[in-house]
Design a protein around this motif. Structure first.
Motif, PDB file in Angstrom:
ATOM      1  N   PRO A 274     -20.192 -61.283 -22.198  1.00 30.12           N
ATOM      2  CA  PRO A 274     -21.143 -62.403 -22.286  1.00 30.12           C
ATOM      3  C   PRO A 274     -20.796 -63.484 -21.264  1.00 30.12           C
ATOM      4  CG  PRO A 274     -19.530 -62.570 -24.034  1.00 30.12           C
ATOM      5  CD  PRO A 274     -19.244 -61.275 -23.337  1.00 30.12           C
ATOM      6  N   PRO A 275     -21.690 -64.454 -21.070  1.00 29.72           N
ATOM      7  CA  PRO A 275     -21.452 -65.478 -20.047  1.00 29.72           C
ATOM      8  C   PRO A 275     -20.133 -66.226 -20.213  1.00 29.72           C
ATOM      9  CG  PRO A 275     -23.732 -65.569 -20.767  1.00 29.72           C
ATOM     10  CD  PRO A 275     -23.038 -64.600 -21.666  1.00 29.72           C
ATOM     11  N   GLU A 276     -19.731 -66.529 -21.460  1.00 35.81           N
ATOM     12  CA  GLU A 276     -18.509 -67.324 -21.646  1.00 35.81           C
ATOM     13  C   GLU A 276     -17.261 -66.582 -21.188  1.00 35.81           C
ATOM     14  OE1 GLU A 276     -19.207 -65.428 -25.811  1.00 35.81           O
ATOM     15  OE2 GLU A 276     -20.422 -66.276 -24.191  1.00 35.81           O
ATOM     16  N   GLN A 277     -17.357 -65.242 -21.068  1.00 35.97           N
ATOM     17  CA  GLN A 277     -16.185 -64.483 -20.656  1.00 35.97           C
ATOM     18  C   GLN A 277     -15.970 -64.541 -19.146  1.00 35.97           C
ATOM     19  OE1 GLN A 277     -16.264 -60.932 -22.996  1.00 35.97           O
ATOM     20  NE2 GLN A 277     -14.207 -60.318 -22.406  1.00 35.97           N
ATOM     21  N   TYR A 278     -16.950 -65.041 -18.420  1.00 30.00           N
ATOM     22  CA  TYR A 278     -16.815 -65.211 -16.973  1.00 30.00           C
ATOM     23  C   TYR A 278     -16.085 -66.513 -16.633  1.00 30.00           C
ATOM     24  CZ  TYR A 278     -19.968 -61.307 -15.984  1.00 30.00           C
ATOM     25  OH  TYR A 278     -20.533 -60.053 -15.872  1.00 30.00           O
ATOM     26  N   GLN A 279     -15.778 -67.305 -17.645  1.00 33.49           N
ATOM     27  CA  GLN A 279     -15.138 -68.606 -17.429  1.00 33.49           C
ATOM     28  C   GLN A 279     -13.762 -68.611 -18.081  1.00 33.49           C
ATOM     29  OE1 GLN A 279     -17.839 -71.363 -19.284  1.00 33.49           O
ATOM     30  NE2 GLN A 279     -19.621 -70.249 -18.510  1.00 33.49           N
TER      31      GLN A 279
ATOM     32  N   TRP B  58     -18.163 -64.140 -31.754  1.00 32.77           N
ATOM     33  CA  TRP B  58     -19.463 -63.958 -31.108  1.00 32.77           C
ATOM     34  C   TRP B  58     -19.332 -63.283 -29.736  1.00 32.77           C
ATOM     35  CZ3 TRP B  58     -17.317 -68.494 -32.822  1.00 32.77           C
ATOM     36  CH2 TRP B  58     -16.661 -69.279 -31.875  1.00 32.77           C
ATOM     37  N   THR B  59     -18.144 -63.400 -29.118  1.00 30.63           N
ATOM     38  CA  THR B  59     -17.895 -62.733 -27.834  1.00 30.63           C
ATOM     39  C   THR B  59     -17.855 -61.222 -28.032  1.00 30.63           C
ATOM     40  OG1 THR B  59     -16.631 -64.667 -27.093  1.00 30.63           O
ATOM     41  CG2 THR B  59     -16.311 -62.611 -25.871  1.00 30.63           C
ATOM     42  N   ASP B  60     -17.135 -60.769 -29.066  1.00 31.53           N
ATOM     43  CA  ASP B  60     -17.107 -59.339 -29.391  1.00 31.53           C
ATOM     44  C   ASP B  60     -18.471 -58.854 -29.878  1.00 31.53           C
ATOM     45  OD1 ASP B  60     -14.441 -59.079 -28.720  1.00 31.53           O
ATOM     46  OD2 ASP B  60     -13.705 -59.318 -30.770  1.00 31.53           O
ATOM     47  N   ILE B  61     -19.196 -59.728 -30.569  1.00 32.95           N
ATOM     48  CA  ILE B  61     -20.524 -59.359 -31.068  1.00 32.95           C
ATOM     49  C   ILE B  61     -21.471 -59.069 -29.909  1.00 32.95           C
ATOM     50  CG2 ILE B  61     -22.583 -60.354 -32.191  1.00 32.95           C
ATOM     51  CD1 ILE B  61     -20.572 -61.572 -34.260  1.00 32.95           C
ATOM     52  N   TYR B  62     -21.397 -59.875 -28.841  1.00 42.86           N
ATOM     53  CA  TYR B  62     -22.224 -59.610 -27.656  1.00 42.86           C
ATOM     54  C   TYR B  62     -21.873 -58.230 -27.080  1.00 42.86           C
ATOM     55  CZ  TYR B  62     -24.564 -60.271 -23.147  1.00 42.86           C
ATOM     56  OH  TYR B  62     -25.385 -60.131 -22.045  1.00 42.86           O
ATOM     57  N   ALA B  63     -20.577 -57.960 -26.947  1.00 48.70           N
ATOM     58  CA  ALA B  63     -20.152 -56.689 -26.364  1.00 48.70           C
ATOM     59  C   ALA B  63     -20.563 -55.505 -27.232  1.00 48.70           C
ATOM     60  CB  ALA B  63     -18.637 -56.704 -26.163  1.00 48.70           C
TER      61      ALA B  63
ATOM     62  N   LEU C 219     -27.246 -60.038 -28.390  1.00 45.93           N
ATOM     63  CA  LEU C 219     -27.202 -60.177 -26.935  1.00 45.93           C
ATOM     64  C   LEU C 219     -27.768 -61.509 -26.450  1.00 45.93           C
ATOM     65  CD1 LEU C 219     -28.174 -56.542 -25.850  1.00 45.93           C
ATOM     66  CD2 LEU C 219     -25.974 -57.671 -25.486  1.00 45.93           C
ATOM     67  N   SER C 220     -27.897 -62.474 -27.330  1.00 44.67           N
ATOM     68  CA  SER C 220     -28.347 -63.805 -26.907  1.00 44.67           C
ATOM     69  C   SER C 220     -27.353 -64.384 -25.902  1.00 44.67           C
ATOM     70  CB  SER C 220     -28.466 -64.743 -28.111  1.00 44.67           C
ATOM     71  OG  SER C 220     -29.457 -64.300 -29.008  1.00 44.67           O
ATOM     72  N   LEU C 221     -27.875 -65.024 -24.878  1.00 41.13           N
ATOM     73  CA  LEU C 221     -27.007 -65.591 -23.847  1.00 41.13           C
ATOM     74  C   LEU C 221     -26.212 -66.785 -24.362  1.00 41.13           C
ATOM     75  CD1 LEU C 221     -29.420 -65.331 -20.783  1.00 41.13           C
ATOM     76  CD2 LEU C 221     -27.359 -63.971 -21.189  1.00 41.13           C
ATOM     77  N   ARG C 222     -26.808 -67.578 -25.229  1.00 44.11           N
ATOM     78  CA  ARG C 222     -26.114 -68.729 -25.805  1.00 44.11           C
ATOM     79  C   ARG C 222     -25.350 -68.270 -27.050  1.00 44.11           C
ATOM     80  NH1 ARG C 222     -27.908 -73.688 -23.970  1.00 44.11           N
ATOM     81  NH2 ARG C 222     -27.230 -74.679 -25.923  1.00 44.11           N
ATOM     82  N   GLU C 223     -24.047 -68.530 -27.067  1.00 46.28           N
ATOM     83  CA  GLU C 223     -23.228 -68.004 -28.151  1.00 46.28           C
ATOM     84  C   GLU C 223     -23.648 -68.505 -29.524  1.00 46.28           C
ATOM     85  OE1 GLU C 223     -20.487 -71.155 -26.110  1.00 46.28           O
ATOM     86  OE2 GLU C 223     -21.943 -69.642 -25.478  1.00 46.28           O
TER      87      GLU C 223
END
Length: 368
Positions: free
Chosen positions: A211-216, A224-229, A277-281
């Motif tokens: 997800p986007p937050e993992q690029y930072q 929620w990071t694992d949920i996106y993946a 897969l929402s971009l905003r966590e």
């Protein structure tokens, strides 16, 4: 090829820098053939001589930092000693994380130790294949009926991981292992980190799943990071297509609902994947349990007669533009359940729904 060493025969392996066959580690683990090796380690088939069982043994062996002469046991650092030691600490930390997560759907660790100038952990020996290979053998995708048990088992594993205060950070098809008896296992915790870590995190990325937050390095990461993946993994397994990279979606979102790929999928499952897969966590499920409940509860409703009737009724409302006004020539006829064969002429404005305090027609009724 054989080499006599310390009074017994050691057969050399491929690659030649691997431990020789029949090496004994920690006084109890006999080393067998190499199962695989990459940039950070070597995995061997092994035998636990005390418990008489087959195991797998992973050795920390980062390429570019260490070497080993063929037939020898000791690892020699060639460059970057500090990086090597830091990596070894991370390697052992990965093992400790897995060791403390007691769940049948998480790879089991039996032992971890340091020896020969490096580190090892001993784990259960798995027979089967990872999800990536399984998809290749099945034409690139799976049906929801086949994939649902895998998803629920991995969700069970993630609930345990998050309960321990850990985020995996690398959920993807190659880190989900399916055994021969169809048990799903979450593997490879090399990127896992504690939720309580305040300092910047290393950037770990798998395009399509991160997800986007993992690029930072200072991105707000959590369950929620694992949920996106996991949502990305589900999308890939069900549609046969990789989800677009999240940072590209921020600029121009081309993500399509899974059912648009011509697959038979309950609408509720598609909706849950899109939410994951929402971009905003903050717009994703915040807990795996909520994700699982959305899949389970709504899937049951979708498959039940009431669920099918609700969708049909919804389509009828759409065709009428959702407006039922008085004096219109509109008649509703119940076709099943509590309202079967009953007809309703709309002579006044009417609202249809569950709440009797505001709705003129209660649908669907609680009465069977």
């Amino acid at each position: 090829m054989e080499r006599i060493m310390s009074g017994y025969s050691l057969r050399l392996q491929e690659p030649p820098f691997a431990l020789p066959f029949d090496t004994i580690l920690h006084g109890r683990y006999r080393i067998g053939k190499v199962l695989g090796f990459g940039g950070f380690g070597i995995t061997y088939m092994g035998e636990d001589l005390r418990d008489q069982r087959r195991v797998a043994v992973k050795e920390y062996f980062p390429g570019g930092f260490v070497s080993r002469h063929p037939g020898k046991l000791m690892v020699e650092t060639t460059s970057g000693y500090r990086q090597f030691m830091r990596g070894k600490d991370n390697f052992l930390q990965e093992a400790r994380i897995i060791y403390h997560c007691k769940n049948s759907h998480i790879l089991k660790i039996f032992s971890l130790f340091e020896e020969n100038g490096t580190a090892y952990y001993v784990m259960e020996y798995l027979q089967g294949s990872d999800l990536r290979e399984l998809l290749k053998r099945n034409g690139g995708r799976l049906s929801w009926a086949d994939f649902e048990p895998v998803v629920l088992q991995i969700m069970d594993a993630l609930c345990e991981v998050h309960k321990e205060g850990i985020i995996h950070r690398d959920i993807s098809p190659d880190n989900i292992y399916i055994t021969e008896d169809r048990t799903a296992k979450l593997i490879d915790f090399g990127a896992a980190r504690a939720l309580s870590t305040e300092k910047s995190r290393s950037v770990i990325l798998k395009k399509g799943y991160a997800p986007p937050e993992q690029y930072q390095s200072h991105g707000r990461q959590g369950p929620w990071t694992d949920i996106y993946a996991l949502g990305g993994t589900m999308f890939r397994a069900l549609t046969g297509e990789m989800p677009p990279e999240s940072v590209e979606r921020v600029r121009h979102d081309t993500l399509k609902r899974p059912e648009t790929y011509g697959i038979g999928l309950p609408p509720s499952v598609s909706t849950a994947i899109m939410k994951a897969l929402s971009l905003r966590e903050e717009q994703r499920f915040q807990r795996v349990e909520a994700f699982r409940q959305a899949l389970m509860k709504e899937s049951i409703e979708d498959s039940a007669p009431t669920g099918r009737l609700k969708r049909a009724f919804g389509e009828a409302l759409k065709r009428a533009d959702g407006l039922f006004k008085k004096n219109q020539a509109v008649t509703l006829v119940g076709i099943t359940g509590f309202y079967a064969s009953q007809s309703f002429k709309l002579e006044q404005d009417v609202t249809v729904g569950r709440d009797p305090s505001v709705c003129g027609i209660i649908f669907p009724p609680d009465t069977p």
